[in-house]
Enzyme design. Structure first.
Site, PDB file in Angstrom:
ATOM      1  N   SER A   1       0.854  -1.191   0.000  1.00  0.00           N
ATOM      2  CA  SER A   1       0.000   0.000   0.000  1.00  0.00           C
ATOM      3  C   SER A   1       0.893   1.246   0.000  1.00  0.00           C
ATOM      4  CB  SER A   1      -0.954  -0.030   1.203  1.00  0.00           C
ATOM      5  OG  SER A   1      -1.912   1.008   1.104  1.00  0.00           O
ATOM      6  N   THR A   2       0.754   2.126   0.992  1.00  0.00           N
ATOM      7  CA  THR A   2       1.524   3.371   1.008  1.00  0.00           C
ATOM      8  C   THR A   2       3.023   3.099   0.948  1.00  0.00           C
ATOM      9  OG1 THR A   2      -0.181   4.313   2.430  1.00  0.00           O
ATOM     10  CG2 THR A   2       1.862   5.557   2.221  1.00  0.00           C
TER      11      THR A   2
ATOM     12  N   HIS B   1      -2.473  -1.073  -3.518  1.00  0.00           N
ATOM     13  CA  HIS B   1      -3.607  -0.162  -3.348  1.00  0.00           C
ATOM     14  C   HIS B   1      -3.376   1.099  -4.159  1.00  0.00           C
ATOM     15  CE1 HIS B   1      -4.219  -2.132   0.879  1.00  0.00           C
ATOM     16  NE2 HIS B   1      -4.756  -2.857  -0.086  1.00  0.00           N
TER      17      HIS B   1
ATOM     18  N   ASP C   1      -4.461  -4.997   5.771  1.00  0.00           N
ATOM     19  CA  ASP C   1      -4.809  -5.806   4.603  1.00  0.00           C
ATOM     20  C   ASP C   1      -3.642  -6.716   4.215  1.00  0.00           C
ATOM     21  OD1 ASP C   1      -6.407  -6.713   2.522  1.00  0.00           O
ATOM     22  OD2 ASP C   1      -5.659  -5.205   1.118  1.00  0.00           O
TER      23      ASP C   1
ATOM     24  N   MET D   1      -0.159   1.136   5.212  1.00  0.00           N
ATOM     25  CA  MET D   1      -0.956   1.372   6.404  1.00  0.00           C
ATOM     26  C   MET D   1      -2.077   0.341   6.496  1.00  0.00           C
ATOM     27  SD  MET D   1      -1.569   3.163   9.097  1.00  0.00           S
ATOM     28  CE  MET D   1      -0.689   4.727   8.966  1.00  0.00           C
TER      29      MET D   1
END
Length: 336
Positions: free
Chosen positions: A155-156, A181, A277, A274
């Protein structure tokens, strides 16, 4: 601090995000030169940055800023591949300016920006002061087990982390499936960018695509992706669905399917991001015999997803981002 050459846009963003009780706008700037002075004066925790600006564009500003003053930055940009140049230059994340073609508006931008500013405030960027020479591509994988598959979730901070991993993979590495993401439209741009810079064939996935050695499939930004197997070969299915753990695509959806379909022939990798998931899905992969690897805290931009996975016992081996490609390579060798 909000940096944008448009007075209207700059003030709209500043007023919008300041409505959140957890955010204080300490300064605004209309160009990078003004921003440089105000960074020193106000020492902001996070900066939002427009890409297209006079005097110096946001990407060049980032390239000059980050080695000297690592600061979490959320880029505000039109729909363009420029966002990946910004992420490569050191931005933590990005949001897109309102565009009626993609159903976006100012309210949704402000809401998304508030969330990403708060995430960016936790980011670690010290590595920008010690950039190391790029490692070479690993030797031929020579994988004899055609059932081996690699699944990656991030993600991030993940766009650069994924690149750091797969750019080192040789062209005969087992098939790779990825959930990062990211909004729709950008996953295709990201896949094209990776395809042009890596030795593997990278593309945005669509239902029916085969997962074969030398191929990387990235889940579309608005669809879940799961692994299937039929006739002795792996393929993927991309489908619309409700968000899982706040995301579509979801890493857990992919990892759960890999656990069921590939079992002990899989390698699972969870990278910076973050939230949680992918943690439960990676644990299921490990329970089914897969090799599992997690990014360590020191090299994660946001040590959220890898931490949760590590804490619940889903991660078999935890290493720095620069070592993940080699750890995956070694796991492939063990499966051949």
């Amino acid at each position: 601090m909000v940096v944008d050459d448009s007075l209207v846009f700059r003030e709209t963003i500043a007023r919008g995000i300041a409505k959140d009780k957890g955010i204080e706008v300490v300064a605004t700037a209309s160009d990078p030169f003004m921003a440089r002075d105000k960074i020193i004066e106000f020492e902001p925790d996070v900066m939002t940055l427009d890409v297209e600006m006079p005097k110096m564009d946001g990407i060049e500003f980032l390239r000059r800023l980050m080695p000297q003053y690592p600061l979490p930055v959320v880029v505000v940009s039109a729909v363009s591949s420029n966002v990946f140049d910004a992420l490569n230059a050191g931005a933590v994340d990005f949001v897109t300016k309102p565009d009626a073609r993609y159903g976006s508006n100012m309210d949704s931008l402000i809401n998304e920006l508030v969330i990403k500013i708060k995430i960016a405030s936790t980011a670690k960027l010290g590595h920008w002061k010690n950039n190391k020479p790029a490692d070479k591509i690993l030797d031929s994988a020579n994988a004899k087990n055609k059932n081996t598959i690699i699944a990656i979730g991030a993600s991030t901070g993940g766009t650069e982390a994924i690149y750091e991993v797969i750019r080192k993979f040789p062209e005969d590495m087992p098939g790779v499936v990825i959930v990062q993401h990211m909004p729709p439209i950008f996953t295709r741009m990201y896949a094209e960018r990776l395809n042009n810079t890596c030795s593997l064939n990278v593309r945005e996935a669509k239902t029916g695509d085969l997962v074969v050695p030398g191929t990387v499939l990235i889940a579309p930004g608005d669809s879940h992706m799961r692994l299937r197997k039929g006739g002795g070969v792996y393929s993927v299915e991309c489908f619309k669905g409700e968000k899982v753990n706040g995301h579509c695509p979801s890493v857990d959806v992919l990892f759960d399917s890999v656990a069921k379909v590939a079992g002990k022939n899989a390698i699972g990798i969870i990278l910076t991001g973050m939230g949680s998931d992918g943690a439960k899905g990676l644990l299921e992969m490990r329970r089914c015999g897969a090799k599992t690897i997690g990014q360590d805290e020191a090299s994660s931009v946001v040590y959220g997803m890898p931490k949760v996975a590590y804490d619940i016992g889903a991660v078999e081996k935890q290493v720095t981002i620069s070592e993940i490609a080699r750890a995956a390579y070694s796991a492939v060798k063990m499966l051949t």
